[in-house]
Structure formats: C-alpha cells, structure tokens
Design a protein around this motif. Sequence first.
Motif, PDB file in Angstrom:
ATOM      1  N   GLN A  60      13.379 -19.033 -39.229  1.00  0.00           N
ATOM      2  CA  GLN A  60      14.009 -17.809 -38.737  1.00  0.00           C
ATOM      3  C   GLN A  60      15.106 -18.107 -37.717  1.00  0.00           C
ATOM      4  N   SER A  61      14.977 -19.222 -37.010  1.00  0.00           N
ATOM      5  CA  SER A  61      15.890 -19.530 -35.907  1.00  0.00           C
ATOM      6  C   SER A  61      16.432 -20.957 -36.052  1.00  0.00           C
ATOM      7  N   LYS A  62      17.373 -21.272 -35.192  1.00  0.00           N
ATOM      8  CA  LYS A  62      17.941 -22.621 -35.151  1.00  0.00           C
ATOM      9  C   LYS A  62      16.843 -23.644 -34.903  1.00  0.00           C
ATOM     10  N   LYS A 115      18.956 -14.162 -36.355  1.00  0.00           N
ATOM     11  CA  LYS A 115      18.718 -15.326 -35.488  1.00  0.00           C
ATOM     12  C   LYS A 115      19.390 -16.598 -35.995  1.00  0.00           C
ATOM     13  N   PHE A 116      19.756 -16.620 -37.267  1.00  0.00           N
ATOM     14  CA  PHE A 116      20.462 -17.763 -37.842  1.00  0.00           C
ATOM     15  C   PHE A 116      21.607 -17.196 -38.677  1.00  0.00           C
TER      16      PHE A 116
END
Length: 149
Positions: A60-62, A115-116
Amino acid sequence: MNMLLDQATLKPTAALADEPLRGVRPNIVQSIRAFRVPDLQAAAQVLGHHFLYANLAQAQSKQDVLDLISQQFMLAVSVGKNFDSLYDSMTDPVHKSGPQPGFVVVLEHVPANVKFDKEAREQLLDIFRDTADYWGDRKIPFRCFYSFP
C-alpha cells in the motif's frame, strides 16, 4: 528408445525457451505487456540469468514496496526506507560478489493508490532504470518488467 524421444522433444523446447527475450534490449525497464511470468522465468533459466520476482499486490505504501522487494528478492542488504538504498543493494554489493551472468526482474502489481501515487511509481521505476544502466555499463544484461494492478 523412449528416452531418446524425450530428449529430442525437449531440445527444440529448450532452444525456444529464451524466445521472449530475443527482441528485448539487454538493459531496459518496460511494461510486462504480452509477456508471461513463467516464460520470462524459463528464458532467464535457459540464459543462466538471475530471475528476481516480486509480487507487490499487497503493498500500500512506499515502505511496503521496499519491504516486499527486499524479502522477495532475498537481498542481503536491507533496503531501508528509501529508493537509494534499494539501488545500492542491487548494484555494488552484487557486483562485488563476483561475475554476474545477467538479470531478469519482474515487479508484478506495482501499487497505484493514494499512498503510492504516480510520482512514487516513477521513482521506483527510475531506480530500476538506473540499475539497468549500472549493469549495462558493465556489459551485463538487466531486463526489468513491471505491471500495475
């Protein structure tokens, strides 16, 4: 006699196994498009190249992306919290570990969410483009294929 038939049958298949990569520049980052992961893996095996695969569908995120790549590529060096450390872990330590035959890398389901976002995706792909350039300067093939969900 059956053994001879099996060997004869396998030879043409093995000769064609690297076919997916024949028209692909040796140092490139591109969309996976019509390529299939098993075909790319087989081509890497026939060529004697490292095959690195990361399924990023759960990211979901870096940080999720970095963690999954580090785990799934089994990188000896932790990639930490930034893309620079990912680049570092895929270049110099690997180069110093001895001669490298080449690489086929697949980043499947690179996230596309808040988020990305697009900028983060481009930064990630830029790291792999820089890595392809690094290995290209050393005359070692580095082909990276990616897909979005």
